[in-house]
Design a protein around this motif. Sequence first.
Motif, PDB file in Angstrom:
ATOM      1  N   ALA A   1      72.013  93.735   9.597  1.00 49.01           N
ATOM      2  CA  ALA A   1      71.027  93.994  10.292  1.00 49.01           C
ATOM      3  C   ALA A   1      70.624  95.671  10.176  1.00 49.01           C
ATOM      4  O   ALA A   1      71.500  96.361   9.965  1.00 49.01           O
ATOM      5  N   GLY A   2      69.342  95.975  10.497  1.00 51.38           N
ATOM      6  CA  GLY A   2      68.968  97.358  10.593  1.00 51.38           C
ATOM      7  C   GLY A   2      69.754  98.120  11.472  1.00 51.38           C
ATOM      8  O   GLY A   2      70.235  99.218  11.243  1.00 51.38           O
ATOM      9  N   MET A   3      69.786  97.544  12.683  1.00 44.33           N
ATOM     10  CA  MET A   3      70.786  98.141  13.836  1.00 44.33           C
ATOM     11  C   MET A   3      72.250  98.640  13.059  1.00 44.33           C
ATOM     12  O   MET A   3      72.661  99.730  13.552  1.00 44.33           O
TER      13      MET A   3
ATOM     14  N   ILE B   1      71.944 101.609  10.944  1.00 45.74           N
ATOM     15  CA  ILE B   1      71.999 102.794  11.828  1.00 45.74           C
ATOM     16  C   ILE B   1      73.151 102.894  12.526  1.00 45.74           C
ATOM     17  O   ILE B   1      73.576 104.348  12.396  1.00 45.74           O
TER      18      ILE B   1
ATOM     19  N   TYR C   1      62.025 103.980  16.790  1.00 46.92           N
ATOM     20  CA  TYR C   1      62.249 102.472  17.046  1.00 46.92           C
ATOM     21  C   TYR C   1      62.766 102.384  18.406  1.00 46.92           C
ATOM     22  O   TYR C   1      63.870 103.143  18.624  1.00 46.92           O
TER      23      TYR C   1
ATOM     24  N   GLU D   1      62.378 108.945  11.464  1.00 45.33           N
ATOM     25  CA  GLU D   1      61.665 108.041  10.819  1.00 45.33           C
ATOM     26  C   GLU D   1      60.452 108.341   9.819  1.00 45.33           C
ATOM     27  O   GLU D   1      59.911 109.365  10.365  1.00 45.33           O
TER      28      GLU D   1
ATOM     29  N   ASN E   1      57.647 104.244  14.388  1.00 46.98           N
ATOM     30  CA  ASN E   1      57.331 103.003  15.106  1.00 46.98           C
ATOM     31  C   ASN E   1      57.332 103.472  16.494  1.00 46.98           C
ATOM     32  O   ASN E   1      58.291 103.936  17.237  1.00 46.98           O
TER      33      ASN E   1
ATOM     34  N   ASP F   1      64.969 107.066   8.570  1.00 47.78           N
ATOM     35  CA  ASP F   1      64.818 105.676   8.634  1.00 47.78           C
ATOM     36  C   ASP F   1      63.494 105.440   7.853  1.00 47.78           C
ATOM     37  O   ASP F   1      62.383 106.012   8.600  1.00 47.78           O
TER      38      ASP F   1
ATOM     39  N   THR G   1      61.824 102.330   7.030  1.00 46.19           N
ATOM     40  CA  THR G   1      61.685 101.072   7.073  1.00 46.19           C
ATOM     41  C   THR G   1      60.259 100.688   7.002  1.00 46.19           C
ATOM     42  O   THR G   1      59.872  99.865   5.979  1.00 46.19           O
ATOM     43  N   PHE G   2      59.315 101.541   7.844  1.00 49.90           N
ATOM     44  CA  PHE G   2      57.918 101.200   7.497  1.00 49.90           C
ATOM     45  C   PHE G   2      57.467 101.578   6.221  1.00 49.90           C
ATOM     46  O   PHE G   2      56.447 100.959   5.892  1.00 49.90           O
TER      47      PHE G   2
ATOM     48  N   SER H   1      65.611  98.951   7.890  1.00 52.58           N
ATOM     49  CA  SER H   1      65.819  97.634   8.404  1.00 52.58           C
ATOM     50  C   SER H   1      64.903  96.762   7.166  1.00 52.58           C
ATOM     51  O   SER H   1      63.864  96.796   7.168  1.00 52.58           O
TER      52      SER H   1
ATOM     53  N   THR I   1      64.580  93.720   7.389  1.00 48.79           N
ATOM     54  CA  THR I   1      64.065  92.484   8.250  1.00 48.79           C
ATOM     55  C   THR I   1      62.575  92.914   7.810  1.00 48.79           C
ATOM     56  O   THR I   1      61.719  91.744   7.875  1.00 48.79           O
ATOM     57  N   LYS I   2      62.069  93.951   7.658  1.00 45.11           N
ATOM     58  CA  LYS I   2      60.636  94.231   7.881  1.00 45.11           C
ATOM     59  C   LYS I   2      60.120  94.121   6.543  1.00 45.11           C
ATOM     60  O   LYS I   2      60.187  93.330   5.594  1.00 45.11           O
TER      61      LYS I   2
ATOM     62  N   ILE J   1      67.093  88.704   8.813  1.00 46.78           N
ATOM     63  CA  ILE J   1      67.449  90.060   9.523  1.00 46.78           C
ATOM     64  C   ILE J   1      68.629  90.813   8.567  1.00 46.78           C
ATOM     65  O   ILE J   1      69.463  90.300   8.107  1.00 46.78           O
ATOM     66  N   ALA J   2      68.145  91.933   8.162  1.00 43.64           N
ATOM     67  CA  ALA J   2      69.277  92.874   7.242  1.00 43.64           C
ATOM     68  C   ALA J   2      69.036  94.159   7.296  1.00 43.64           C
ATOM     69  O   ALA J   2      67.835  94.771   7.550  1.00 43.64           O
TER      70      ALA J   2
HETATM   71  C1  PLP Z   1      63.438  96.755  13.305  1.00 45.93           C
HETATM   72  C2  PLP Z   1      63.514  98.145  13.159  1.00 45.93           C
HETATM   73  C3  PLP Z   1      65.147  98.766  13.047  1.00 45.93           C
HETATM   74  C4  PLP Z   1      66.252  97.448  13.472  1.00 45.93           C
HETATM   75  O1  PLP Z   1      66.382  96.673  12.448  1.00 45.93           O
HETATM   76  P1  PLP Z   1      66.857  95.099  12.560  1.00 45.93           P
HETATM   77  O2  PLP Z   1      66.935  94.801  11.081  1.00 45.93           O
HETATM   78  O3  PLP Z   1      65.849  94.412  13.458  1.00 45.93           O
HETATM   79  O4  PLP Z   1      68.266  95.198  13.305  1.00 45.93           O
HETATM   80  C5  PLP Z   1      65.301  99.862  12.618  1.00 45.93           C
HETATM   81  N1  PLP Z   1      64.456 100.961  12.503  1.00 45.93           N
HETATM   82  C6  PLP Z   1      62.972 100.566  12.458  1.00 45.93           C
HETATM   83  C7  PLP Z   1      62.008 101.571  12.163  1.00 45.93           C
HETATM   84  C8  PLP Z   1      62.653  99.128  12.797  1.00 45.93           C
HETATM   85  O5  PLP Z   1      61.348  98.966  12.811  1.00 45.93           O
END
Ligand code: PLP
Length: 436
Positions: free
Chosen positions: A86-88, A91, A112, A156, A160, A185, A187-188, A207, A209-210, A219-220
């Motif tokens: 998971a992204g969590m 982190i 986030y 980030e 988010n 981070d 992710t976005f 993450s 996942t996004k 979920i990753a």
């Molecule tokens: C969703 C998200 C996370 C957490 O990721 P998961 O894969 O849901 O555990 C971390 N950082 C950002 C910016 C996110 O949008």
Amino acid sequence: MANENYKFDTLKVRGGYKPEDHNYSVAVPIYQTAAYDLGSPDRADNLFLGNEEGFLYTRVNNPTVDVLEKRVAALDGAVAGIALAAGMAAIAYTILNIAEGGGRILSSAYIYGAASDSFKKIYPKFGIYFDLSRNFENLIELEKEIKPDTKAIYVESISNPNGALVDIEALAELAHKHGIPLVVDNTFATPYLFNPIKHGADIVVYSATKALNGHGNVIAGLVLESGNFNWDSEKFPQFQEKHYTLRDEQDKPRSFAEKFPDFPFTTRIRLNYLNYLGASISPFDAYLILLGIETLSERIQKQVSNTIKVIEYLEKNEHVEWIKYPSLKTSPYYELSEKYFPRGTGSVLSFGFLGSLEKIKEFIETVNIFSYHANVGDARSLIINSPRTTHSELTPDEQNYAKIEPNLIRLSIGLEDPDDLIADLDQAFKQVFKEA
Ligand SMILES: *Cc1c(COP(=O)(O)O)cnc(C)c1O
């Protein structure tokens, strides 16, 4: 084998993979196995001592996952990466690997919701304290918040849900002046829109996942390292501790910094945190993400273009109080977006809904195409009232501090036809405000 000098679009379909090592399979195979035959006691010795590369047990590494790690590292210009469940987890292992034993992390307040909530609830119990700052736009002020036991700066790249940007190069310079790493981070943005390492960041977390996977079915997370930060310092004694398990050929214990000088950070996550705390990604999920990444550029290009069309519609709508999207000319982040995001600033925007909370509920119920759930970067467009969902862990004061207005609606724009998306929003506004 993809030569790592290939351009982004070549690496995204070929990076990190040699068909000849996998029975010439064209697609990356799914190695659905828990463990690997050790071959012989001599080979086992070499594998367990790390003198020979190979796979032992899927909790720690797996050939399908390995391709994902190498591919994303190639896309981001990292020396190494590690994929997690998971992204969590990405982190968490990053924070623990940096500050285990105690210390502080200086983090942006614009992050986030689950990340900021975990910073408040989980880590202080392990002696790791966070300073959530609003000074990331004023580095002279921010520098005053760096304390003797601050061990990293965390931010980030596109925040988010507000799309706040930071001057990553200046931030990296500030961190390095104090001997601490910059963690981003990303992710976005995904590696298609932004490569933090190329602008001085030391650690990148995702993450997956996004938008990286982009199909809302996994979920990753991932952690990448630049290879440029010196972890062999008194600030990070955990990288200097000697372990018998890292011994040399004369059985002399070594540290992570000694044994893995090129990528001590992700190796230490793998051999300590992943090995002992779990949070391993499944090979099948790694495969799905590899598939998602094959179309990363094409998806993000279309999603950015759809997002801009939706914004153009919202800008003309009288029920929209404000719009937050970093590359808008009216955004305080416009100049940073020009400098760092030539390909656009992603597919997430938020806007202020001019109407009561009741009307917001009605609006969310009246849209037909937009899915109502907590995710972003999906191929499908999504709508959510962040203050009451993704960021509901924050108290009203904390939301105010993080600049999350009570009437904020977040949209993540997908791959549908933009005209349909706009028509859907339009019919919902008309119905809610009885204009139909
Ligand atoms: C969703 C998200 C996370 C957490 O990721 P998961 O894969 O849901 O555990 C971390 N950082 C950002 C910016 C996110 O949008």
